[in-house]
Design a protein around this motif. Sequence first.
Motif, PDB file in Angstrom:
ATOM      1  N   GLN A  96       0.837  -1.199   0.000  1.00  0.00           N
ATOM      2  CA  GLN A  96       0.000   0.000   0.000  1.00  0.00           C
ATOM      3  C   GLN A  96       0.875   1.253   0.000  1.00  0.00           C
ATOM      4  O   GLN A  96       0.655   2.188  -0.780  1.00  0.00           O
ATOM      5  CB  GLN A  96      -0.905  -0.015   1.241  1.00  0.00           C
ATOM      6  N   LYS A 121       1.343   3.948  -3.118  1.00  0.00           N
ATOM      7  CA  LYS A 121       1.033   5.356  -2.886  1.00  0.00           C
ATOM      8  C   LYS A 121       2.169   6.246  -3.379  1.00  0.00           C
ATOM      9  O   LYS A 121       1.933   7.289  -4.001  1.00  0.00           O
ATOM     10  CB  LYS A 121       0.786   5.603  -1.395  1.00  0.00           C
ATOM     11  N   ASP A 163      -5.935   1.923   3.982  1.00  0.00           N
ATOM     12  CA  ASP A 163      -6.465   3.103   3.293  1.00  0.00           C
ATOM     13  C   ASP A 163      -7.571   2.598   2.370  1.00  0.00           C
ATOM     14  O   ASP A 163      -7.312   1.902   1.381  1.00  0.00           O
ATOM     15  CB  ASP A 163      -5.360   3.792   2.493  1.00  0.00           C
TER      16      ASP A 163
END
Length: 198
Positions: free
Chosen positions: A81, A85, A121
């Motif tokens: 993740q 990002k 997220d």
Amino acid sequence: MGKRSVLLFLVISFIGFVIVYWFWPHNEKLPILDKVDAFQLEDVHGETYQLNNGKIKLITFFYTNCPDICPLTMMDFKELQSELKEEGLFGEKVELVAISFDPENDQQQTIKQYAKSFQTDLSGWKWLRGTPEETKQIAGGLQMQYQKLEGDFFSHSTTMYLLDQHNNIRAIYSMANANKPIEKKDILEDIFFLADHF
């Protein structure tokens, strides 16, 4: 279920993984291995999740009572993740998708709490659950094997699936275990390749 039956189940699952890998064409970068039928499942954090959303996806199965493989894999997903990002791909072009194969015990709130422990997220990491019938159908389409044992534990195959934006399976990987994390470097390279050919 006896130990012998569990061992046999795991051996058969491993053989299936080896067979898929053996017949996987190696002369092409990320060849199409199979196509996943479109499905929709409950996103425990919001609206119904549609597989047909035009994004690249890394799919894994889990159950919240899993003592080792699942939480170790989710820790590695947390690192993916962050990496995605940094590349500006997370949620925009690429999603991480976790599907419970124990919807009877993994109720919506249970999965929400589990997801929170990995600092999820929600813009790009989706946590899904369906009915037992829906789950079985989707897992079967991916050749993912799981079987309930005594108590609230399962034996299950440990394959993850990388799908392109057209829901074609382009790569398969092993989930994490106590001795080895997931192949984050290889997974990211494959995702970047698909994103470059988006």
